[in-house]
Design a protein around this motif. Structure first.
Motif, PDB file in Angstrom:
ATOM      1  N   ASN A 315       0.807  -1.218   0.000  1.00 24.27           N
ATOM      2  CA  ASN A 315       0.000   0.000   0.000  1.00 24.27           C
ATOM      3  C   ASN A 315       0.849   1.281   0.000  1.00 24.27           C
ATOM      4  O   ASN A 315       0.317   2.377   0.140  1.00 24.27           O
ATOM      5  N   GLY A 316       2.168   1.122  -0.118  1.00 21.37           N
ATOM      6  CA  GLY A 316       3.041   2.286  -0.177  1.00 21.37           C
ATOM      7  C   GLY A 316       3.150   3.057   1.120  1.00 21.37           C
ATOM      8  O   GLY A 316       3.728   4.143   1.191  1.00 21.37           O
ATOM      9  N   GLU A 317       2.613   2.468   2.179  1.00 24.04           N
ATOM     10  CA  GLU A 317       2.624   3.155   3.467  1.00 24.04           C
ATOM     11  C   GLU A 317       4.043   3.259   4.032  1.00 24.04           C
ATOM     12  O   GLU A 317       4.871   2.372   3.855  1.00 24.04           O
ATOM     13  N   ARG A 318       4.270   4.366   4.747  1.00 24.95           N
ATOM     14  CA  ARG A 318       5.589   4.621   5.338  1.00 24.95           C
ATOM     15  C   ARG A 318       5.532   4.190   6.804  1.00 24.95           C
ATOM     16  O   ARG A 318       4.759   4.725   7.583  1.00 24.95           O
ATOM     17  N   ILE A 319       6.340   3.184   7.160  1.00 28.75           N
ATOM     18  CA  ILE A 319       6.264   2.681   8.541  1.00 28.75           C
ATOM     19  C   ILE A 319       7.641   2.687   9.198  1.00 28.75           C
ATOM     20  O   ILE A 319       8.664   2.497   8.529  1.00 28.75           O
ATOM     21  N   PRO A 320       7.681   2.931  10.511  1.00 26.74           N
ATOM     22  CA  PRO A 320       8.955   3.069  11.214  1.00 26.74           C
ATOM     23  C   PRO A 320       9.710   1.742  11.343  1.00 26.74           C
ATOM     24  O   PRO A 320       9.097   0.686  11.433  1.00 26.74           O
ATOM     25  N   VAL A 321      11.029   1.848  11.362  1.00 26.48           N
ATOM     26  CA  VAL A 321      11.887   0.672  11.505  1.00 26.48           C
ATOM     27  C   VAL A 321      12.560   0.690  12.875  1.00 26.48           C
ATOM     28  O   VAL A 321      13.201   1.671  13.244  1.00 26.48           O
ATOM     29  N   TRP A 322      12.404  -0.402  13.593  1.00 30.40           N
ATOM     30  CA  TRP A 322      12.972  -0.524  14.930  1.00 30.40           C
ATOM     31  C   TRP A 322      14.047  -1.611  14.946  1.00 30.40           C
ATOM     32  O   TRP A 322      14.133  -2.430  14.036  1.00 30.40           O
ATOM     33  N   GLY A 379     -10.007 -16.182  10.047  1.00 25.62           N
ATOM     34  CA  GLY A 379     -11.020 -15.160   9.816  1.00 25.62           C
ATOM     35  C   GLY A 379     -10.901 -14.607   8.403  1.00 25.62           C
ATOM     36  O   GLY A 379     -10.175 -15.158   7.577  1.00 25.62           O
ATOM     37  N   ARG A 380     -11.639 -13.527   8.163  1.00 27.93           N
ATOM     38  CA  ARG A 380     -11.617 -12.917   6.828  1.00 27.93           C
ATOM     39  C   ARG A 380     -10.907 -11.580   6.872  1.00 27.93           C
ATOM     40  O   ARG A 380     -10.891 -10.895   7.900  1.00 27.93           O
ATOM     41  N   LEU A 381     -10.314 -11.205   5.732  1.00 25.53           N
ATOM     42  CA  LEU A 381      -9.531  -9.969   5.665  1.00 25.53           C
ATOM     43  C   LEU A 381     -10.436  -8.735   5.722  1.00 25.53           C
ATOM     44  O   LEU A 381     -11.515  -8.715   5.129  1.00 25.53           O
ATOM     45  N   VAL A 382      -9.958  -7.722   6.459  1.00 27.50           N
ATOM     46  CA  VAL A 382     -10.600  -6.397   6.474  1.00 27.50           C
ATOM     47  C   VAL A 382      -9.482  -5.360   6.369  1.00 27.50           C
ATOM     48  O   VAL A 382      -8.305  -5.702   6.565  1.00 27.50           O
ATOM     49  N   ASN A 383      -9.830  -4.131   6.049  1.00 25.89           N
ATOM     50  CA  ASN A 383      -8.833  -3.045   5.927  1.00 25.89           C
ATOM     51  C   ASN A 383      -7.689  -3.428   4.996  1.00 25.89           C
ATOM     52  O   ASN A 383      -6.564  -3.006   5.197  1.00 25.89           O
ATOM     53  N   SER A 384      -7.982  -4.279   4.014  1.00 25.95           N
ATOM     54  CA  SER A 384      -6.921  -4.775   3.141  1.00 25.95           C
ATOM     55  C   SER A 384      -7.234  -4.504   1.677  1.00 25.95           C
ATOM     56  O   SER A 384      -6.939  -5.320   0.794  1.00 25.95           O
ATOM     57  N   GLY A 385      -7.863  -3.393   1.426  1.00 28.31           N
ATOM     58  CA  GLY A 385      -8.123  -2.966   0.055  1.00 28.31           C
ATOM     59  C   GLY A 385      -8.910  -3.991  -0.735  1.00 28.31           C
ATOM     60  O   GLY A 385      -9.901  -4.546  -0.247  1.00 28.31           O
ATOM     61  N   GLU A 386      -8.420  -4.276  -1.915  1.00 31.31           N
ATOM     62  CA  GLU A 386      -9.125  -5.195  -2.819  1.00 31.31           C
ATOM     63  C   GLU A 386      -9.232  -6.613  -2.278  1.00 31.31           C
ATOM     64  O   GLU A 386      -9.952  -7.434  -2.808  1.00 31.31           O
ATOM     65  N   PHE A 387      -8.443  -6.933  -1.212  1.00 34.38           N
ATOM     66  CA  PHE A 387      -8.436  -8.303  -0.695  1.00 34.38           C
ATOM     67  C   PHE A 387      -9.460  -8.526   0.412  1.00 34.38           C
ATOM     68  O   PHE A 387      -9.596  -9.629   0.927  1.00 34.38           O
TER      69      PHE A 387
END
Length: 808
Positions: A315-322, A379-387
Motif C-alpha cells: 500500500n506504499g505506506e511509510r512505517i517506522p523501523v525498529w 477469519g476474513r480480511l478487512v482493511n486490506s483494500g481489494e483483498f
RNA sequence: GCCCGGGUGGUGGAAUUGGUAGACACGACGGACUUAAAAUCCGUUGACUUACAAGUCAUGGGGGUUCAAGUCCCCCCCCGGGCACCA
C-alpha cells in the motif's frame, strides 16, 4: 544338571562360544543378512551401568531371536572413545586419555560386556580413537569439503566457558552446555561447519516413511522445524531494498512497523544520525547478554527506534523501523514486518512502545478486540483494500503473495529451524580437522595419502579458553608445509566434534579388515542399511540426525547408494531406581557387576527385561534379580530330567499341556517381535507354572522351552538344550513352531452379563452357534434370578467370549 | 504457549479390533517342612458391606456415546519428554 549354578554354566558357555566361533558372522557368505546394531558406548572409567546393559540386552534379544528364525545376524560392538567425556575425566584424574582409554576399553569388553552374554562378533570391533579409524573420519571430512558440504566461516557461535570450546546448536540445552551446564555465551569466531541445512527438507520429509519410534521422529521434526510462508521485499525510504520472512503474508496491510535484529548488517547504514547513539548502545547491550538472558521466559520486550522508515509494498505506506532482540539474525532474513493485531509478540512490543495496532483479520464472531489482545485465529480480511473478504490464512496468503510475486516483490518460501552443524572444537581429545592454511594457496585439505593427521601426544592438553585448541601450543604440529606449493603453512588446530566419529561407525564394522578404504563396497551393499538400530532417544537430534545427514551426504558424494542409514530405529526406555532417576549426584547408580556375580547374567538379563516395558523403561527394585534366579531354578527343575529319569518323547499326551505349549510359543514369538519382553517372560512363567503343577515331564515341551528362553537367557538355554541330548548350540537350531488349532482350548468360559454386569460364567465347547448357547444361558441358575420378572429386550453375543442380556 | 507420551491394587506392571480390569511378579499375611533360621512348597491378598454366600464401588477428576468404556468423544488436573521471542 545337578543344581543350577550360573557361574559354572555361564563360564562354560562363554568358553564354548568363543572356541566354536558361535557369535561370529560369515559376512560374505551370509544368505539372510540381518544387521543388528546397538548404540556403542563411550568407555568411561566408571564402567557400564545398568542403563547401558538394559539397552544392550534388549538389542541382543532381537539379534538372538532373529538368528533362531534363520537370519545371519551381525551384532558388532565398538567404543566411542573420543570426546570431552573421556578428556574431562582424564583431566580430573591426571591420567592421559591415550592411556586411560585403551584400559577402559579392555575392562569394558573383558570384565563387563562379555559377561552379559551378548552375541557380539568381537572380530569386528571399532575404536574411534585408533588412527586406522579416524583416518577415515578425516577422509570423510575432506570428502565433504571437496563437495561443498563443509565450509569455514566467521560466525557468532555458541561458546561454553566451562568446556572452553564452541558447541553445536544441538549441544545447547535451554541455553546451557549439555555436558557441564554452564551458561552458553555467543562468540564471534571462524569455525568449520557442515552444511546440514542442505538436506533439511529431505531429512524432514523422509521421516514420514521411516519405521522409527514415533517419539524420535517427533523430536527430529521439532528440531528441523519447517515453516512455510513468503519472503517479501520492502524498501527503506531513501535506501536499499531488503526482504523479510513471514508466515502470514495475508496480514501485510496490518504491518505498522518493522523490526531488524540487532546483528543485522543494514542497521548501521539505515540508522538516522540523531538515533545513532541510542541504537549503538542498544546493540552493545544485547551482545553482552547470554543466550539464557536474551531468551529468558517472560522477559519484557526491549528495542529502539532507528529513525528510518520502510515502504510497505502492498500500500506504499511509510512505517517506522525498529531494532529489537526478539528478532533473531539466524532465522529467516533477520528482519520482520510487525503485525501487532495478529501476532502476540508484535502486540506486546507495540503496546509497550505505543505503536499503532491495525486489525486486518476478523474472526467469525467479529468481537475480538485487537487493541487489547492479538487475534491469531482464522477469519476474513478487512482493511486490506481489494483483498477484503478473503479467507485470510488460505485465500489471503495466496492472493497477496501472488500479487506481489507478479511485481517481483515476493516469493513463496519455506524456512527451516535447523542450523548448520558447527564442527570445530577447541579441545585436544578428538580427530584433528585435516586442513592446512597456506598464505599462497589458502585453505588446503590434507591429501588422502597423508591421512591420518595424527593427534600428537600432548602432556599438557588443558583447554586454555583462548579460543584456540591446545594443539596450537604444539609448534611441531601447528607448523607444517603446504601440500600444493611446498611453502610454509599452518595446520588447523581445532579437532572435530566427536559426533562426526559416531556418525559413520556402523559402516566401518563390516569392513574392519581393510586399511585401504573406509568401507568395502560389496560388504556395504550386502549389510547396509542397518536392519535394526536400538538406542536411547536422547540422541534424537544429535547422533541420529547427524548420521542421517552424513548418509545422505555420502550418497550425494557418490560413496553410498542409499540415503537412510537405519531401516528401523527403536528407542528404548529409561531405567529408574526405586522410582528415582539414577544419577551420580544421588549416589544411586546400580553396579551391574555385583548382581551378575551373585545371581548370574541370565537372571540379571531376565530381570532387566521383566521389570517394565522395554520401550517405556522400568523401575529397578532390589530383590528382583534374586526372584528371577528363583524362577530360573524352578524352570530347570521343570524342564530337566531328574537323576536317572527319562523324559517322555513325542508330543505331550494331554490337551491342556498341548494348549500351553502351543499358545506360549505363539505368544512369546509375537511378544519378542514387538519388544514386549516383560510379557514374553510372563508367558514363560505361566508355562513353567503349568509344567510344575502338572508334573509335565516331556522332551518336546522342554526343548521348546529352551529355545523360547534362548534369546533372553542364552547360557541357561544352551545348558538345557545340551542336557536334552543336542550336540550343537541351541543357536544353530530353529525357533519352535506352533499349531494354531492347538492354541485354543476345546472348551471356553463364557461370561454371562445382564445389563452389562457379570452375573455368571459357564463352560461351553468352543465354536458353538448362538442358538445352541442361548437355552444354556437362560437355564443358568445364577443368571435366572436376574431375569425373573424382566423382559429380555436384546441379546449381545460375542463368539467364545460372552453373552450380554439386556433386560427391562 | 504448541506438539508427543503417560496417570491402573501396598509395589513393579498386564489388558490385539470397545467385550470377565488387575495377567505375571514383588511385598504382606497364614500354613507345611525344620530344634531354629534360610531356602523351598501350598494357600490368601483391589476397596467396602459381610457368613468363605451374595452384593456395591473401583483404571487422575468431571461429563458424554454404547448393550458394554482403562480403551472412543468433550472439558479439567497432574507427571515425563520435545520445541519455544523461529516471525
Amino acid at each position: 544338571m545337578a543344581k543350577y549354578d550360573p557361574s559354572v554354566v555361564e563360564a562354560k558357555w562363554r568358553d564354548r562360544w568363543e572356541r566354536d566361533g558361535t557369535d561370529r558372522t560369515d559376512l560374505r557368505g551370509a544368505k539372510r543378512p540381518f544387521y543388528n546394531l546397538m548404540m556403542f558406548p563411550y568407555p568411561s572409567a566408571e564402567g557400564l551401568h545398568v542403563g547401558n546393559l538394559f539397552a544392550f540386552v534388549g538389542s541382543d534379544i532381537q539379534g538372538r531371536f532373529h538368528r533362531l528364525q534363520g537370519y545371519d545376524v551381525f551384532e558388532p560392538m565398538g567404543f566411542d572413545a573420543f570426546g570431552m567425556h573421556s578428556e574431562n575425566f582424564a583431566l580430573k584424574t591426571g591420567r592421559h586419555p591415550a592411556e586411560m582409554v585403551p584400559r577402559n576399553i579392555e575392562r569394558f569388553r573383558e570384565t563387563q560386556l562379555k559377561k552379559v552374554g551378548l552375541m557380539v562378533d568381537w572380530s569386528h570391533q571399532v575404536d574411534t580413537t585408533s588412527p586406522e579409524y579416524y583416518r577415515w573420519t578425516q577422509w570423510i571430512f575432506v570428502t565433504l569439503y571437496k563437495n561443498g558440504l563443509a565450509y569455514r566461516k566467521k560466525a557468532s557461535v555458541n561458546w561454553c566457558p566451562g568446556c572452553k570450546t564452541v558447541l553445536a546448536a544441538e549441544q545447547v540445552i535451554d541455553g546451557q552446555c549439555e555436558r557441564c551446564q554452564s551458561e552458553v555465551t555467543k562468540k564471534e569466531m571462524a569455525q568449520w561447519f557442515l552444511r546440514t541445512t542442505a538436506f533439511a527438507r529431505e531429512l524432514l520429509e523422509e521421516l514420514d516413511r521411516m519405521d522409527w519410534s514415533e517419539r524420535t521422529k517427533v523430536a527430529q521434526r521439532n528440531w528441523i522445524g519447517r515453516s512455510q510462508g513468503a519472503e517479501v521485499t520492502f524498501r527503506l525510504e531513501g535506501g536499499p531494498e531488503f526482504s523479510i520472512f513471514t508466515t502470514r503474508p495475508d496480514t501485510l496491510f496490518g504491518a505498522t512497523y518493522m523490526v531488524f535484529s540487532p546483528e543485522h548488517p543494514l542497521v548501521g547504514e539505515m540508522t538516522a544520525d540523531g538515533r545513532r547513539e541510542a541504537v549503538e548502545a542498544y546493540r552493545q547491550g544485547v551482545l553482552g547478554l547470554s543466550e539464557v538472558e536474551r531468551q529468558a521466559e517472560g522477559r519484557e520486550k526491549t528495542g529502539v527506534f532507528t529513525g528510518a522508515h520502510a515502504i510497505n509494498p502492498v500500500n506504499g505506506e511509510r512505517i517506522p523501523v525498529w531494532v529489537a532482540d526478539y528478532v533473531l539474525m539466524g532465522y529467516g532474513t533477520g528482519a520482520i514486518m510487525a503485525v501487532p493485531a495478529h501476532d502476540v509478540r508484535d502486540h506486546e512490543f507495540a503496546v509497550k512502545f505505543g505503536l499503532p495496532i491495525r486489525e486486518v483479520v476478523r474472526g467469525a464472531g467479529g468481537d475480538a478486540d485487537v487493541q487489547r489482545e492479538a487475534f491469531v485465529g482464522d477469519g476474513r480480511l478487512v482493511n486490506s483494500g481489494e483483498f477484503d473478504g478473503l479467507e485470510a490464512k488460505t485465500e489471503g496468503i495466496y492472493s497477496i503473495t501472488k500479487m506481489l510475486e507478479m511485481r517481483s516483490l515476493a516469493k513463496f518460501t519455506t524456512n527451516y529451524r535447523l542450523r548448520d552443524w558447527c564442527l570445530s572444537r577447541q579441545r585436544y581429545w578428538g580427530p584433528p580437522i585435516p586442513i592446512v592454511y597456506c598464505d599462497k594457496c589458502g585453505q588446503v585439505p590434507v591429501p588422502e595419502k597423508d591421512l591420518p593427521v595424527l593427534l600428537p601426544r600432548l602432556d599438557d592438553y588443558r583447554p586454555d579458553g583462548s579460543g584456540l585448541s591446545p594443539l596450537a601450543r604444539d609448534e611441531g604440529f601447528h607448523k607444517t608445509s603446504c601440500s600444493q606449493c611446498g611453502g610454509p603453512a599452518l595446520r588447523e588446530t581445532d579437532v572435530s566434534d566427536n559426533f562426526l566419529c559416531s556418525a559413520w561407525y556402523f559402516y566401518r564394522y563390516p569392513s574392519t579388515d581393510f586399511d585401504d578404504r573406509p568401507f568395502d563396497p560389496e560388504l556395504t551393499r550386502k549389510w547396509l542399511p542397518v536392519d535394526l538400530y536400538v538406542g536411547g532417544n536422547e540422541h534424537a537430534v544429535l547422533h541420529l540426525l547427524y548420521s542421517r545427514w552424513l548418509c545422505r551426504a555420502l550418497q550425494k558424494c557418490g560413496h553410498l547408494d542409499f540415503a537412510e542409514p537405519y531401516e528401523k530405529f527403536v528407542a528404548h526406555g529409561m531405567i529408574v531406581y526405586n522410582g528415582a532417576k539414577m544419577s551420580k549426584s544421588r549416589g544411586n547408580i546400580i553396579n551391574p557387576d555385583e548382581y551378575i556375580r551373585e545371581f548370574g547374567a541370565d537372571s540379571f538379563r531376565m530381570y532387566l527385561m521383566f521389570m517394565g516395558a522395554y520401550l517405556e523403561g522400568g523401575d529397578f527394585r532390589d530383590g528382583g534379580v534374586k526372584a528371577m534366579k528363583a524362577f530360573l531354578d524352578r524352570l530347570c527343575a521343570a524342564a530337566l530330567p531328574g537323576e536317572g529319569e527319562e523324559l517322555d518323547g513325542g508330543p505331550p499326551a494331554d490337551a491342556e499341556t498341548l494348549f500351553w505349549l502351543n499358545s506360549t510359543i505363539k505368544a512369546v514369538g509375537a511378544d519378542l517381535a514387538r519388544f514386549s519382553y516383560n510379557t514374553a517372560i510372563a508367558r514363560l512363567m505361566e508355562l513353567v507354572n503349568h509344567m510344575t503343577r502338572n508334573k509335565v515331564r516331556n522332551r518336546e515341551v522342554s526343548g521348546a522351552l529352551a529355545r523360547l528362553l534362548a534369546p533372553l537367557a542364552p547360557h541357561l538355554a544352551e545348558e538345557i538344550w545340551e542336557a536334552l541330548g543336542h550336540g550343537e548350540s541351541v543357536f544353530r537350531s530353529s525357533w519352535p513352531e506352533f499349531d494354531e488349532a492347538a492354541c485354543h482350548r476345546p472348551e471356553v468360559e463364557y461370561v454371562i452379563q445382564v445389563n452389562g454386569k457379570v452375573r455368571g460364567k459357564i463352560l461351553l465347547a468352543a465354536g458353538l452357534p448362538q442358538e445352541e448357547i442361548e437355552p444354556l444361558v437362560l437355564a443358568n441358575e445364577a443368571v435366572a434370578k436376574w431375569l425373573s420378572g424382566k423382559t429380555v429386550v436384546k441379546k449381545i453375543y460375542v463368539p467364545d467370549k460372552l453373552v450380554n442380556l439386556v433386560v427391562r
